[in-house]
Design a protein around this motif. Structure first.
Motif, PDB file in Angstrom:
ATOM      1  N   ALA A  18      -0.012  -6.366   2.804  1.00  0.00           N
ATOM      2  CA  ALA A  18       0.456  -4.975   2.787  1.00  0.00           C
ATOM      3  C   ALA A  18       0.132  -4.246   1.489  1.00  0.00           C
ATOM      4  O   ALA A  18      -0.243  -3.071   1.520  1.00  0.00           O
ATOM      5  CB  ALA A  18       1.963  -4.931   3.048  1.00  0.00           C
ATOM      6  N   VAL A  19       0.284  -4.912   0.358  1.00  0.00           N
ATOM      7  CA  VAL A  19       0.141  -4.218  -0.926  1.00  0.00           C
ATOM      8  C   VAL A  19      -1.284  -3.718  -1.166  1.00  0.00           C
ATOM      9  O   VAL A  19      -1.472  -2.553  -1.552  1.00  0.00           O
ATOM     10  CB  VAL A  19       0.630  -5.116  -2.081  1.00  0.00           C
ATOM     11  CG1 VAL A  19       0.352  -4.445  -3.425  1.00  0.00           C
ATOM     12  CG2 VAL A  19       2.120  -5.396  -1.932  1.00  0.00           C
ATOM     13  N   PRO A  20      -2.331  -4.533  -0.956  1.00  0.00           N
ATOM     14  CA  PRO A  20      -3.691  -3.991  -1.142  1.00  0.00           C
ATOM     15  C   PRO A  20      -3.995  -2.808  -0.229  1.00  0.00           C
ATOM     16  O   PRO A  20      -4.692  -1.872  -0.636  1.00  0.00           O
ATOM     17  CB  PRO A  20      -4.592  -5.195  -0.816  1.00  0.00           C
ATOM     18  CG  PRO A  20      -3.752  -6.389  -1.102  1.00  0.00           C
ATOM     19  CD  PRO A  20      -2.367  -5.986  -0.693  1.00  0.00           C
ATOM     20  N   ILE A  21      -3.473  -2.841   1.005  1.00  0.00           N
ATOM     21  CA  ILE A  21      -3.691  -1.714   1.918  1.00  0.00           C
ATOM     22  C   ILE A  21      -3.039  -0.452   1.359  1.00  0.00           C
ATOM     23  O   ILE A  21      -3.647   0.632   1.328  1.00  0.00           O
ATOM     24  CB  ILE A  21      -3.128  -2.039   3.319  1.00  0.00           C
ATOM     25  CG1 ILE A  21      -3.937  -3.175   3.959  1.00  0.00           C
ATOM     26  CG2 ILE A  21      -3.159  -0.800   4.210  1.00  0.00           C
ATOM     27  CD1 ILE A  21      -3.387  -3.636   5.291  1.00  0.00           C
ATOM     28  N   ALA A  22      -1.795  -0.582   0.896  1.00  0.00           N
ATOM     29  CA  ALA A  22      -1.093   0.581   0.322  1.00  0.00           C
ATOM     30  C   ALA A  22      -1.806   1.091  -0.920  1.00  0.00           C
ATOM     31  O   ALA A  22      -1.905   2.301  -1.136  1.00  0.00           O
ATOM     32  CB  ALA A  22       0.347   0.196  -0.009  1.00  0.00           C
ATOM     33  N   ALA A  23      -2.323   0.172  -1.740  1.00  0.00           N
ATOM     34  CA  ALA A  23      -3.015   0.584  -2.962  1.00  0.00           C
ATOM     35  C   ALA A  23      -4.301   1.336  -2.627  1.00  0.00           C
ATOM     36  O   ALA A  23      -4.632   2.342  -3.257  1.00  0.00           O
ATOM     37  CB  ALA A  23      -3.331  -0.643  -3.827  1.00  0.00           C
ATOM     38  N   ARG A  24      -5.042   0.867  -1.624  1.00  0.00           N
ATOM     39  CA  ARG A  24      -6.285   1.546  -1.230  1.00  0.00           C
ATOM     40  C   ARG A  24      -6.017   2.932  -0.659  1.00  0.00           C
ATOM     41  O   ARG A  24      -6.837   3.842  -0.810  1.00  0.00           O
ATOM     42  CB  ARG A  24      -7.037   0.707  -0.199  1.00  0.00           C
ATOM     43  CG  ARG A  24      -7.673  -0.551  -0.777  1.00  0.00           C
ATOM     44  CD  ARG A  24      -8.548  -1.243   0.248  1.00  0.00           C
ATOM     45  NE  ARG A  24      -9.186  -2.424  -0.309  1.00  0.00           N
ATOM     46  CZ  ARG A  24     -10.066  -3.187   0.348  1.00  0.00           C
ATOM     47  NH1 ARG A  24     -10.403  -2.854   1.591  1.00  0.00           N
ATOM     48  NH2 ARG A  24     -10.594  -4.236  -0.218  1.00  0.00           N
ATOM     49  N   LEU A  25      -4.877   3.083  -0.004  1.00  0.00           N
ATOM     50  CA  LEU A  25      -4.518   4.385   0.555  1.00  0.00           C
ATOM     51  C   LEU A  25      -3.917   5.315  -0.490  1.00  0.00           C
ATOM     52  O   LEU A  25      -3.565   6.451  -0.187  1.00  0.00           O
ATOM     53  CB  LEU A  25      -3.530   4.201   1.714  1.00  0.00           C
ATOM     54  CG  LEU A  25      -4.079   3.475   2.956  1.00  0.00           C
ATOM     55  CD1 LEU A  25      -2.966   3.259   3.971  1.00  0.00           C
ATOM     56  CD2 LEU A  25      -5.229   4.255   3.579  1.00  0.00           C
ATOM     57  N   LEU A  31       5.516   1.028  -2.440  1.00  0.00           N
ATOM     58  CA  LEU A  31       5.608   1.334  -1.011  1.00  0.00           C
ATOM     59  C   LEU A  31       5.009   0.203  -0.185  1.00  0.00           C
ATOM     60  O   LEU A  31       5.499  -0.103   0.912  1.00  0.00           O
ATOM     61  CB  LEU A  31       4.881   2.646  -0.702  1.00  0.00           C
ATOM     62  CG  LEU A  31       5.070   3.199   0.715  1.00  0.00           C
ATOM     63  CD1 LEU A  31       6.545   3.398   1.022  1.00  0.00           C
ATOM     64  CD2 LEU A  31       4.313   4.506   0.887  1.00  0.00           C
ATOM     65  N   GLY A  32       3.975  -0.450  -0.712  1.00  0.00           N
ATOM     66  CA  GLY A  32       3.403  -1.597  -0.009  1.00  0.00           C
ATOM     67  C   GLY A  32       4.379  -2.741   0.115  1.00  0.00           C
ATOM     68  O   GLY A  32       4.520  -3.353   1.187  1.00  0.00           O
ATOM     69  N   TYR A  33       5.089  -3.046  -0.977  1.00  0.00           N
ATOM     70  CA  TYR A  33       6.097  -4.115  -0.929  1.00  0.00           C
ATOM     71  C   TYR A  33       7.236  -3.758   0.031  1.00  0.00           C
ATOM     72  O   TYR A  33       7.701  -4.604   0.812  1.00  0.00           O
ATOM     73  CB  TYR A  33       6.670  -4.351  -2.328  1.00  0.00           C
ATOM     74  CG  TYR A  33       5.761  -5.129  -3.251  1.00  0.00           C
ATOM     75  CD1 TYR A  33       5.377  -6.433  -2.946  1.00  0.00           C
ATOM     76  CD2 TYR A  33       5.318  -4.576  -4.450  1.00  0.00           C
ATOM     77  CE1 TYR A  33       4.553  -7.149  -3.809  1.00  0.00           C
ATOM     78  CE2 TYR A  33       4.494  -5.286  -5.316  1.00  0.00           C
ATOM     79  CZ  TYR A  33       4.117  -6.571  -4.988  1.00  0.00           C
ATOM     80  OH  TYR A  33       3.309  -7.283  -5.828  1.00  0.00           O
ATOM     81  N   LEU A  34       7.710  -2.519  -0.026  1.00  0.00           N
ATOM     82  CA  LEU A  34       8.787  -2.091   0.864  1.00  0.00           C
ATOM     83  C   LEU A  34       8.361  -2.178   2.327  1.00  0.00           C
ATOM     84  O   LEU A  34       9.121  -2.641   3.191  1.00  0.00           O
ATOM     85  CB  LEU A  34       9.222  -0.669   0.514  1.00  0.00           C
ATOM     86  CG  LEU A  34       9.912  -0.471  -0.833  1.00  0.00           C
ATOM     87  CD1 LEU A  34      10.075   1.013  -1.137  1.00  0.00           C
ATOM     88  CD2 LEU A  34      11.271  -1.157  -0.854  1.00  0.00           C
ATOM     89  N   ALA A  35       7.133  -1.736   2.611  1.00  0.00           N
ATOM     90  CA  ALA A  35       6.614  -1.806   3.982  1.00  0.00           C
ATOM     91  C   ALA A  35       6.489  -3.250   4.439  1.00  0.00           C
ATOM     92  O   ALA A  35       6.802  -3.581   5.604  1.00  0.00           O
ATOM     93  CB  ALA A  35       5.260  -1.098   4.063  1.00  0.00           C
ATOM     94  N   ALA A  36       6.059  -4.136   3.538  1.00  0.00           N
ATOM     95  CA  ALA A  36       5.955  -5.559   3.878  1.00  0.00           C
ATOM     96  C   ALA A  36       7.323  -6.123   4.249  1.00  0.00           C
ATOM     97  O   ALA A  36       7.454  -6.891   5.225  1.00  0.00           O
ATOM     98  CB  ALA A  36       5.356  -6.335   2.704  1.00  0.00           C
TER      99      ALA A  36
END
Length: 629
Positions: A18-25, A31-36
């Motif tokens: 999740a985190v790399p996807i959030a970072a790329r966006l 937000l990536g950690y929270l979404a995970a």
């Protein structure tokens, strides 16, 4: 063992995906950690009741983060923040508490319950805000420093709030001890990094004066140990010659201080921050920072995942609109107060919006205070569950607030790293703008020769680093005319422009040349094209940042391929002289806005000059052969 490995695999896999996807966006890691956490918890149900226990462990990342922040602050810098800590931070906590308390009373709660709710929701998320500010490079801006001051005040405020909450437990009868102190309704020792339950304490049952002495003694121990024990302990560890022992010592410092703070009823995060400030001037600061940073990042990431995974899915689905609305109402109420508080303390447009949107959420300390209030029967269990969910939702919304800030900041059009400049109280014949690697060497040579320099730079870390070595510098944007005037531009004899930004370098030289046509300007250039631009702007001497070092490396190659030191030095000198002539010649062919690769006349002349260089070097070789014959 199998259960632990399963849970570890789930949490790590969720973060890695999740985190790399959030970072790329461009959404940020938080937000990536929270979404995970939301995906593995409420959505897929891969984790369950162990999340809350794991969250208590993960909160230790906040403690490490404050320790590392303390390492970046000198005691003098912390003292300089005292007005913001007391005024800005104290006013925010007070006004937010009163506003949220009033809202709760309007909703029908008693004043005791409403006050407990206001205190819990007035605190913001230290973990999310500081992590996001660091990621976005906003810590050293005016809004970032103001946000940090408020967060530090809130961490300190947790201590008296925890002591005050038992007085709101109206269902129990308050008892007065013989020493005049109030006996708490429930014997619960709550802290921010442990299990939030009963534990060891050095202050339980002590009279008020004894608690104060023990607390001050614990703080004194931290300060004295940081000053007098750090060097001997590091020398002892160094003798073992084992790299992992440095990591173990770094962890021991943070864990031990946190445990000591817990024993005296203080916040471990506050104790760790104090220890970091004490060690800020230590030569082991960078060692501690490099050892603890990976642990801090992983634990903070785990904390954010547990926040997302810990959402009460069934309670949320029962009335999602009401809960989201209440979370937004909390953000709106706090944001309004933050906006006007920031305005009252002189925060300008962009910094004020960063301050407002960054701190508008409720935070992890809200979990602590709400859980403690439930244990004391101050807040009913059903209402506590609802409030915990509101806190979590407000934290989930926070990354979106930072995205809103990014959009607003672009529209405002202010410099992203705008900082309040220092008051310049010195003048000198040489002004050096930029104290990076290039400017440092120039400043050292000139200063060591007995000539006074005035150093300007807009990078807070660079200025602080130089001050540790006894070099006084002034924080501020050197391109601003009023800063240059204060630095003595009218009387200066030489200006050295060593800025990293090529555009700012040209802008600064153009401005200065209009004011001081007679001033000798020495400029740092990135490449040959930048050299031409600087000539047009009015620079006298221009130094390409890697030209001399590359030329020296080429001379070493010649020496080790068969040429003598004299012959290699002669070739180097020939190349240097030819290149200076070439740059001046090609400046007549260079056209602004036209890439050199598309300028036919420029390319043709460059080829001719390159042949001239080859001819000159071949002549040197022939002279060498003739001498040998």
């Amino acid at each position: 063992m199998e259960t632990f490995l399963y849970q570890a695999s789930v949490y790590l896999a969720a973060a890695v995906i999740a985190v790399p996807i959030a970072a790329r966006l461009g959404l940020g890691s938080v937000l990536g950690y929270l979404a995970a956490g939301i995906i593995i918890g409420p959505v897929l149900g891969l984790v369950g009741s162990e999340t809350r226990d794991l969250q208590h462990f993960a909160e230790f990342g906040v403690v490490m983060m404050l320790f590392l922040i303390g390492l970046e602050l000198e005691p003098r810098a912390l003292w300089a923040m005292r007005h913001k800590l007391i005024g800005l931070g104290g006013l925010q906590v007070l006004l937010s508490t009163l506003a949220l308390m009033a809202a709760a009373m309007v909703a029908g709660e008693t004043w005791q319950v409403a006050l407990a709710i206001g205190l819990a929701l007035s605190l913001s998320s230290t973990a999310i805000v500081l992590q996001t500010l660091s990621e976005k490079g906003l810590m050293q801006t005016g809004g970032g420093r103001a946000s940090f001051s408020v967060l530090l005040t809130q961490d300190i405020a947790v201590i008296p709030i925890l002591a005050f909450l038992p007085l709101l437990a109206v269902k129990s009868v308050l008892q007065i001890n013989e020493d005049g102190s109030i006996k708490r309704a429930a014997s619960v020792v709550t802290d921010h990094a442990s299990g939030h339950g009963p534990g060891l304490s050095l202050v339980d049952g002590l009279p008020g004066w004894a608690v104060t002495l023990v607390t001050l003694g614990a703080i004194g121990m931290i300060v004295l140990a940081g000053i007098y024990l750090t060097r001997p302990v590091f020398r002892y560890i160094h003798a073992a010659n084992l790299r992992e022992m440095y990591t173990a010592l770094a962890l021991l410092i943070v864990v031990g201080i946190s445990f000591l703070m817990t024993l005296v009823g203080l916040s471990p995060a506050l104790g760790a921050f104090l220890a970091g400030v004490v060690l800020a001037n230590s030569e082991f600061r960078h060692e501690l920072e490099s050892d603890l940073t990976p642990f801090k990042g992983l634990l903070l990431g785990l904390f954010f995942i547990t926040v997302g995974a810990g959402i009460n899915y069934q309670l949320f689905l029962a009335d999602p609109g009401d809960l989201i609305g209440l979370a937004l109402l909390v953000i709106l109420a706090k944001g309004t107060i933050l906006y006007f508080v920031g305005r009252a303390f002189g925060l300008k447009r962009r910094n004020r919006w960063l301050f407002t949107l960054g701190l508008a959420q409720a935070g992890e300390f809200g979990f602590v205070l709400l859980s403690f209030s439930r244990q004391l029967d101050v807040i009913p269990p059903a209402l506590t569950e609802k409030l915990l969910l509101i806190v979590a939702l407000s934290m989930l919304i926070t990354p979106l607030l930072f995205i809103t800030y990014d959009i607003l900041s672009k529209r405002l059009g202010e410099a992203k790293t705008e900082q309040e400049p220092d008051e310049i109280d010195e003048e000198g014949p040489v002004i050096i703008a930029g104290i990076g690697r290039f400017g440092q060497i120039v400043n050292r040579l000139v200063s060591a020769s007995g000539i006074k320099t005035v150093v300007l730079d807009y990078d807070m870390k660079a200025i602080q680093l130089m001050r540790r070595y006894g070099v006084k510098g002034f924080l501020g944007d050197p391109t601003r005319p009023e800063l240059l005037k204060a630095a003595g531009l009218a009387k200066a004899r030489v200006l050295v422009v060593a800025l990293d930004d090529p555009k700012k370098t040209i802008q600064m030289i153009s401005q200065v040349r209009k004011v001081r046509p007679d001033l000798h300007i020495i400029a740092r250039a990135r490449d040959r094209t930048h050299v031409f631009e600087l000539y047009q702007a009015g620079a006298n001497d221009i130094v390409r940042e890697v030209f001399d070092s590359s030329l020296r490396a080429g001379r070493y190659v010649l020496e080790n391929i068969g040429l003598s030191e004299y012959e290699a030095a002669q070739a180097e000198q020939t190349f240097y002289a030819h290149d200076r002539m070439t740059v001046r010649d090609l400046a007549d062919y260079w056209k602004p806005g036209v890439p050199s690769s598309l300028n036919k006349a420029y390319i043709a002349r460059a080829r001719e000059l390159e042949k001239d260089l080859e001819t000159a070097l071949l002549e040197l070789a022939e002279q060498k052969d003739q001498k040998q014959v």
